[in-house]
Design an enzyme around this catalytic site. Structure first.
Site, PDB file in Angstrom:
ATOM      1  N   ASP A   1       0.775  -1.227  -0.033  1.00  0.00           N
ATOM      2  CA  ASP A   1      -0.033  -0.175   0.020  1.00  0.00           C
ATOM      3  C   ASP A   1       1.108   1.332   0.152  1.00  0.00           C
ATOM      4  O   ASP A   1       1.886   1.275   0.822  1.00  0.00           O
ATOM      5  CB  ASP A   1      -0.969  -0.045   1.062  1.00  0.00           C
ATOM      6  CG  ASP A   1      -1.962  -0.964   0.991  1.00  0.00           C
ATOM      7  OD1 ASP A   1      -2.299  -1.465   0.047  1.00  0.00           O
ATOM      8  OD2 ASP A   1      -2.453  -1.314   2.150  1.00  0.00           O
TER       9      ASP A   1
ATOM     10  N   ASP B   1      -7.185  -1.622  -4.060  1.00  0.00           N
ATOM     11  CA  ASP B   1      -8.163  -1.406  -2.750  1.00  0.00           C
ATOM     12  C   ASP B   1      -9.176  -0.392  -3.338  1.00  0.00           C
ATOM     13  O   ASP B   1     -10.426  -0.277  -3.205  1.00  0.00           O
ATOM     14  CB  ASP B   1      -7.489  -0.617  -1.538  1.00  0.00           C
ATOM     15  CG  ASP B   1      -6.314  -1.623  -1.087  1.00  0.00           C
ATOM     16  OD1 ASP B   1      -6.647  -3.002  -1.027  1.00  0.00           O
ATOM     17  OD2 ASP B   1      -5.702  -1.160  -0.216  1.00  0.00           O
TER      18      ASP B   1
END
Length: 163
Positions: A124, A142
């Site tokens: 991320d 995401d």
């Protein structure tokens, strides 16, 4: 059991899933191998946006942290199973909004599965924490999952019958 051809919206879902996987993995390649964000940790870009390296062992947006190997593989298997179910449903998607939702969720889930298999965690790096109300660091996969769920929810609110 008959196998009917994939609908035009089903093809849209599959194509969109492939585009999301490629975009997600390309962005992660650039962040990890070219820009080398892990060595920099966090870099302010503009306004509230930064690139911040986080290795997420939980599900989307770091929810339900999973530090055990068994949990990693259970999350991987679950994401693959969900993607297979969505792929089956997408075959006969009757509307574009449903196909878009299926495609975004499938592509996002499989993009993160690739990370779990390769790295043991999901990379991320998109960070808007300086906004003050969005504490999560996330990635392209995401974002695709989130937008895909919104499309599916909006599609479920439609009053017209499925044809």
């Amino acid at each position: 059991m008959s196998t009917s051809p994939v609908s035009k919206f089903g093809l849209v879902a599959y194509l969109l899933a492939a585009v999301v996987i490629v975009a997600d993995q390309a962005s992660k390649y650039w962040i990890l191998a070219v820009y080398d964000l892990p060595s920099r940790f966090s870099v302010p870009i503009a306004g509230p946006f930064s690139l911040t390296m986080v290795w997420n062992k939980g599900v989307s947006f770091g929810l339900f942290r999973a530090d055990q190997e068994l949990t990693r593989w259970l999350l991987t298997a679950f994401a693959i199973a969900v993607s297979c179910v969505l792929a089956w449903w997408a075959r006969q998607a009757p509307r574009a909004s449903m196909a878009i939702g299926f495609g975004l969720v499938m592509g996002g889930a499989l993009g993160n599965v690739i990370d779990r298999i390769r790295f043991g965690a999901v990379a991320d790096f998109l960070d808007f924490q300086r906004l003050g109300f969005f504490p999560w660091v996330f990635n392209v996969a995401d974002a695709a999952i989130t937008v895909g769920v919104v499309f599916l929810l909006l599609d479920s609110l439609r009053k017209d019958p499925v044809t």
